[in-house]
Scaffold this motif. Structure first.
Motif, PDB file in Angstrom:
ATOM      1  N   ILE A 188     -11.080   0.717   1.739  1.00 42.99           N
ATOM      2  CA  ILE A 188      -9.305  -0.044   1.784  1.00 42.99           C
ATOM      3  C   ILE A 188      -9.766  -0.386   3.792  1.00 42.99           C
ATOM      4  O   ILE A 188     -10.588   0.293   4.014  1.00 42.99           O
ATOM      5  CB  ILE A 188      -8.376   1.284   1.775  1.00 42.99           C
ATOM      6  N   PHE A 211      -0.313  -9.422   3.906  1.00 40.19           N
ATOM      7  CA  PHE A 211      -1.144  -8.296   4.088  1.00 40.19           C
ATOM      8  C   PHE A 211      -0.313  -6.886   3.941  1.00 40.19           C
ATOM      9  O   PHE A 211       0.519  -7.528   5.309  1.00 40.19           O
ATOM     10  CB  PHE A 211      -1.971  -8.940   5.817  1.00 40.19           C
ATOM     11  N   LYS A 241      -5.041   3.358  -1.205  1.00 38.11           N
ATOM     12  CA  LYS A 241      -5.567   2.412  -2.095  1.00 38.11           C
ATOM     13  C   LYS A 241      -5.092   3.043  -3.262  1.00 38.11           C
ATOM     14  O   LYS A 241      -5.230   1.581  -4.337  1.00 38.11           O
ATOM     15  CB  LYS A 241      -6.964   3.550  -2.285  1.00 38.11           C
ATOM     16  N   ASP A 248      -3.563  -3.514   1.255  1.00 35.16           N
ATOM     17  CA  ASP A 248      -5.091  -3.722   2.294  1.00 35.16           C
ATOM     18  C   ASP A 248      -5.203  -3.395   3.363  1.00 35.16           C
ATOM     19  O   ASP A 248      -6.494  -3.611   2.685  1.00 35.16           O
ATOM     20  CB  ASP A 248      -4.237  -5.792   2.490  1.00 35.16           C
ATOM     21  N   LYS A 299      -6.656 -12.032   5.784  1.00 37.14           N
ATOM     22  CA  LYS A 299      -6.693 -11.918   4.211  1.00 37.14           C
ATOM     23  C   LYS A 299      -5.874 -12.920   3.744  1.00 37.14           C
ATOM     24  O   LYS A 299      -4.606 -13.076   4.449  1.00 37.14           O
ATOM     25  CB  LYS A 299      -7.012 -11.074   3.133  1.00 37.14           C
ATOM     26  N   ARG A 331       3.541  -8.181  -3.919  1.00 37.48           N
ATOM     27  CA  ARG A 331       1.946  -9.083  -5.466  1.00 37.48           C
ATOM     28  C   ARG A 331       3.234  -9.971  -6.650  1.00 37.48           C
ATOM     29  O   ARG A 331       2.931 -11.408  -6.181  1.00 37.48           O
ATOM     30  CB  ARG A 331       0.998  -8.408  -5.814  1.00 37.48           C
TER      31      ARG A 331
END
Length: 340
Positions: free
Chosen positions: A95, A7, A31, A36, A3, A255
Motif C-alpha cells: 500500500i 485514488f 490495506k 490505494d 493511478k 469502486r
C-alpha cells in the motif's frame, strides 16, 4: 502521476495517538479496506506551533478537555525513525505510504519516503513552504479547505514560479470536524476544476460515507477520508473518522461507482440485446391475412414480439401487397412483401 481511476487515501493522520503500534494497525486496516494509500502527518510540534496557540473548538470538544495546542500536538508526534519503519511496513503490505509535512524540515525528510506530496489546507497560504515542496519536483495533492479561488490561484502561482511542470491535484475540502452537510458545498469541487483546469478530488470530514461517494459520481479523481481503529479513543480526530468497517464500505461503494460510470458512450450493452428482443415492440398482423391483400393500418398491430419489423417501417408497409399469408399476432417481415 496517480493511478487511473479514483485514488483513495485512507487518512490515518494522528489517529495513532503517538503510538507506532497503533500506526501499524492503521496500515493493516487501510490495506484490508482496499485503499490505494495510507497517509499520516509528519511534523515537529515546536516548528509548527507557537506555545501560545489555543486549541480549536472541535479539538476541545473531541478531546473532552482543554490543554495547550502544542502539548496536544506533541503527544501525537512520531519520530522520523518511526516514519521510516511505517514506510517499510507499508511497502511490505503493498500500500502506498504518504504523509503530509507541516514544516520544511519534514518536507526534506519525506522526500525519500513519499511518491507524492500532500499539502494540507492550513499550508495553502504558506508560500515559502509551497516553494520548498515545488522544488522537490514531485506530484502534489493540495487540499483547499478555508480557501477561496484567489487563495488557490496564488498558491498555484507560487508553486509554478518554482516548477511550472509539476503535476497538481486540487482537493475541495471544508475544514470542520465533523463537517455538517450544509457546509460541504460539493459543487465547489467542479468550480475548482473549471477555474484551474486541473484534476480535482475531495477531502472529506463528514461523519458518513455518502458525500465522498457523491464526489466520485461528480468526477473526483482523488478521495481522502479520515479513519480510526476506534471512534471512542482519546484524541482530536477520532470522532470525525470512519471505523475500519465503514472505511471498507466506502471503498467498495466508490469502486462500484467507478464501474457504473462507464465510458460515457451511449450504446446498448451486450446483456440488453436479448432483453431488447423481448420488450421492443414490433409490427404484427392484427388478424389472419391472405396473400394478395393490400395492407392497411387496420391490418397492423404494434405489440411485443420476438419477430417482426420495428414500428419505424409502419408507413412503408402500409399500401403494399402481401404475397405470403400471415396469421394473427405473427410478425411482419420483408419476406411477406418480396418475391423470392
Amino acid at each position: 502521476m496517480l493511478k487511473r481511476g479514483v485514488f483513495i487515501i485512507a487518512e490515518a493522520g494522528v489517529n495513532h495517538n503517538g503510538d507506532i503500534n497503533l500506526a501499524y494497525k492503521l496500515i493493516d486496516e487501510a490495506k484490508e479496506a482496499g485503499a490505494d494509500a495510507v497517509k499520516f502527518q509528519t511534523f515537529k510540534a515546536e516548528k509548527v506551533l507557537s506555545k501560545y496557540t489555543k486549541m480549536a473548538d472541535y479539538q476541545k470538544k473531541n478531546l473532552g478537555k482543554e490543554v495547550s495546542q502544542i502539548d496536544m500536538v506533541k503527544s501525537l508526534e512520531l519520530s522520523y525513525n518511526d516514519f521510516e519503519k511505517l514506510k517499510n511496513y507499508s511497502d511490505e503490505k503493498d500500500i502506498i505510504f504518504l504523509s503530509s509535512p507541516f514544516d520544511e524540515e519534514s518536507v526534506d525528510f519525506l522526500d525519500k519516503l513519499v511518491p507524492y506530496y500532500k499539502i494540507p489546507s492550513g499550508e495553502i497560504v504558506n508560500y515559502p513552504y509551497l516553494k520548498h515542496i515545488a522544488s522537490k519536483n514531485k506530484p502534489i495533492i493540495m487540499s483547499a479547505g478555508m480557501a477561496n479561488l484567489s487563495n488557490v490561484e496564488k498558491a498555484l502561482d507560487t508553486i509554478y514560479s518554482v516548477n511550472n511542470t509539476v503535476e497538481i491535484y486540487l482537493l475541495h475540502c471544508t475544514t470542520n470536524y465533523p463537517c455538517p452537510y450544509d457546509e460541504v458545498n460539493l459543487k465547489a469541487m467542479l468550480t475548482l476544476k473549471d477555474a484551474f483546469k486541473l484534476p480535482v478530488g475531495y477531502s472529506d470530514h463528514t461523519l458518513g460515507i455518502e458525500v465522498p461517494i457523491a464526489a466520485v459520481a461528480l468526477g473526483a479523481q482523488v478521495i481522502e477520508k479520515h479513519f480510526t481503529l476506534d471512534k471512542n479513543m482519546p484524541g482530536p480526530d477520532h470522532k470525525a473518522s470512519l471505523n475500519p468497517a465503514e472505511l471498507k464500505s466506502m471503498v467498495k461503494a466508490i469502486r462500484n461507482i467507478e464501474i457504473a460510470l462507464g465510458t460515457g458512450i451511449k450504446k446498448p450493452n451486450k446483456s440488453e440485446e436479448e432483453i431488447e428482443n423481448v420488450v421492443r415492440k414490433k409490427l404484427v398482423a392484427s388478424r389472419d391475412i391472405e396473400a394478395g391483400k393490400i395492407i392497411s393500418e387496420k391490418d397492423i398491430a404494434i405489440k411485443r414480439s420476438n419477430e417482426g419489423l420495428v414500428p419505424e417501417f409502419l408507413d412503408i408497409i402500409v399500401g403494399k401487397k402481401i404475397i405470403k399469408e400471415i396469421k394473427e399476432d405473427e410478425g411482419y417481415t420483408w419476406q411477406h412483401f418480396m418475391e423470392e
